[in-house]
Design a protein around this motif. Structure first.
Motif, PDB file in Angstrom:
ATOM      1  N   MET A   1       0.833  -1.176   0.000  1.00  0.00           N
ATOM      2  CA  MET A   1       0.000   0.000   0.000  1.00  0.00           C
ATOM      3  C   MET A   1       0.879   1.241   0.000  1.00  0.00           C
ATOM      4  O   MET A   1       1.997   1.213   0.467  1.00  0.00           O
ATOM      5  CB  MET A   1      -0.892  -0.029   1.243  1.00  0.00           C
ATOM      6  CG  MET A   1      -2.140   0.796   1.090  1.00  0.00           C
ATOM      7  SD  MET A   1      -3.009   0.537  -0.447  1.00  0.00           S
ATOM      8  CE  MET A   1      -4.533  -0.054   0.151  1.00  0.00           C
ATOM      9  N   ILE A   3       0.927   5.794   0.173  1.00  0.00           N
ATOM     10  CA  ILE A   3       0.260   7.036   0.548  1.00  0.00           C
ATOM     11  C   ILE A   3       0.583   8.092  -0.506  1.00  0.00           C
ATOM     12  O   ILE A   3       1.741   8.259  -0.898  1.00  0.00           O
ATOM     13  CB  ILE A   3       0.757   7.540   1.919  1.00  0.00           C
ATOM     14  CG1 ILE A   3       0.487   6.516   3.010  1.00  0.00           C
ATOM     15  CG2 ILE A   3       0.125   8.881   2.269  1.00  0.00           C
ATOM     16  CD1 ILE A   3       1.157   6.853   4.331  1.00  0.00           C
ATOM     17  N   GLU A  48       5.646   4.949   1.298  1.00  0.00           N
ATOM     18  CA  GLU A  48       5.244   3.618   1.748  1.00  0.00           C
ATOM     19  C   GLU A  48       5.773   3.412   3.157  1.00  0.00           C
ATOM     20  O   GLU A  48       6.915   3.760   3.458  1.00  0.00           O
ATOM     21  CB  GLU A  48       5.800   2.543   0.819  1.00  0.00           C
ATOM     22  CG  GLU A  48       5.190   2.586  -0.562  1.00  0.00           C
ATOM     23  CD  GLU A  48       5.791   1.569  -1.504  1.00  0.00           C
ATOM     24  OE1 GLU A  48       6.501   0.646  -1.054  1.00  0.00           O
ATOM     25  OE2 GLU A  48       5.554   1.704  -2.718  1.00  0.00           O
ATOM     26  N   GLU A  52      -0.112  -1.047   7.518  1.00  0.00           N
ATOM     27  CA  GLU A  52      -1.283  -0.259   7.160  1.00  0.00           C
ATOM     28  C   GLU A  52      -1.700   0.641   8.330  1.00  0.00           C
ATOM     29  O   GLU A  52      -2.168   1.756   8.125  1.00  0.00           O
ATOM     30  CB  GLU A  52      -2.435  -1.179   6.760  1.00  0.00           C
ATOM     31  CG  GLU A  52      -3.563  -0.429   6.110  1.00  0.00           C
ATOM     32  CD  GLU A  52      -4.570  -1.340   5.444  1.00  0.00           C
ATOM     33  OE1 GLU A  52      -5.741  -0.921   5.364  1.00  0.00           O
ATOM     34  OE2 GLU A  52      -4.199  -2.437   5.002  1.00  0.00           O
ATOM     35  N   GLU A  55       0.373   3.717   8.150  1.00  0.00           N
ATOM     36  CA  GLU A  55      -0.097   4.565   7.058  1.00  0.00           C
ATOM     37  C   GLU A  55      -1.363   5.313   7.455  1.00  0.00           C
ATOM     38  O   GLU A  55      -1.492   6.508   7.213  1.00  0.00           O
ATOM     39  CB  GLU A  55      -0.351   3.739   5.800  1.00  0.00           C
ATOM     40  CG  GLU A  55       0.921   3.258   5.153  1.00  0.00           C
ATOM     41  CD  GLU A  55       0.683   2.471   3.878  1.00  0.00           C
ATOM     42  OE1 GLU A  55      -0.485   2.140   3.560  1.00  0.00           O
ATOM     43  OE2 GLU A  55       1.679   2.183   3.189  1.00  0.00           O
ATOM     44  N   THR A  56      -2.295   4.603   8.097  1.00  0.00           N
ATOM     45  CA  THR A  56      -3.542   5.231   8.532  1.00  0.00           C
ATOM     46  C   THR A  56      -3.269   6.347   9.528  1.00  0.00           C
ATOM     47  O   THR A  56      -3.854   7.434   9.436  1.00  0.00           O
ATOM     48  CB  THR A  56      -4.483   4.173   9.149  1.00  0.00           C
ATOM     49  OG1 THR A  56      -4.759   3.182   8.152  1.00  0.00           O
ATOM     50  CG2 THR A  56      -5.783   4.785   9.621  1.00  0.00           C
ATOM     51  N   ASN A  75      -3.609  11.033   1.391  1.00  0.00           N
ATOM     52  CA  ASN A  75      -4.593   9.948   1.398  1.00  0.00           C
ATOM     53  C   ASN A  75      -3.982   8.672   0.814  1.00  0.00           C
ATOM     54  O   ASN A  75      -2.842   8.690   0.349  1.00  0.00           O
ATOM     55  CB  ASN A  75      -5.866  10.348   0.642  1.00  0.00           C
ATOM     56  CG  ASN A  75      -5.588  10.839  -0.759  1.00  0.00           C
ATOM     57  OD1 ASN A  75      -4.777  10.273  -1.464  1.00  0.00           O
ATOM     58  ND2 ASN A  75      -6.256  11.903  -1.156  1.00  0.00           N
ATOM     59  N   LYS A  76      -4.751   7.599   0.860  1.00  0.00           N
ATOM     60  CA  LYS A  76      -4.265   6.343   0.275  1.00  0.00           C
ATOM     61  C   LYS A  76      -4.134   6.547  -1.225  1.00  0.00           C
ATOM     62  O   LYS A  76      -5.024   7.091  -1.866  1.00  0.00           O
ATOM     63  CB  LYS A  76      -5.229   5.201   0.562  1.00  0.00           C
ATOM     64  CG  LYS A  76      -5.169   4.751   2.006  1.00  0.00           C
ATOM     65  CD  LYS A  76      -5.581   3.305   2.110  1.00  0.00           C
ATOM     66  CE  LYS A  76      -5.511   2.867   3.547  1.00  0.00           C
ATOM     67  NZ  LYS A  76      -4.226   2.315   3.886  1.00  0.00           N
TER      68      LYS A  76
END
Length: 101
Positions: A1, A3, A48, A52, A55-56, A75-76
């Motif tokens: 994932m 950002i 990155e 998760e 990241e959040t 944001n993502k």
């Protein structure tokens, strides 16, 4: 994932971003895209982090925050959509043949 970080100062460096995001976890990668023709930063980046949850936490803390004189958009990252080739005639004669018989 990954950002997405938008509305960045054009003076930002990879190290600046690593430091800003390190407060929320371990940064595993930073990508600062540049313009192909000028080499100038494009005003956004991708970051990155290891998990998760990290990241959040970074997104919640930094989205809308003022940093280096700018209000960040964080944001993502959305997956990059595949590029499609444009349709049509590249020759400029829009469906007409220039051949003479």
């Amino acid at each position: 994932m990954s950002i997405y970080v938008g509305n960045l100062s054009y003076q930002v460096t990879e190290d600046d971003l690593k430091q800003a995001f390190a407060e929320y976890g371990k940064v595993s990668r930073v990508q600062l895209p540049t313009d192909r023709e000028t080499g100038r930063l494009r005003g956004f980046a991708f970051v990155e982090m290891e998990t998760e949850d990290q990241e959040t936490a970074a997104i919640e803390a930094l989205d809308g925050a003022e940093w280096m004189g700018r209000d960040l958009k964080v944001n993502k990252a959305k997956p990059r959509e595949p590029r499609t080739s444009p349709r049509g005639n590249w020759g400029g004669s829009a469906g007409r043949s220039d051949r003479r018989y």
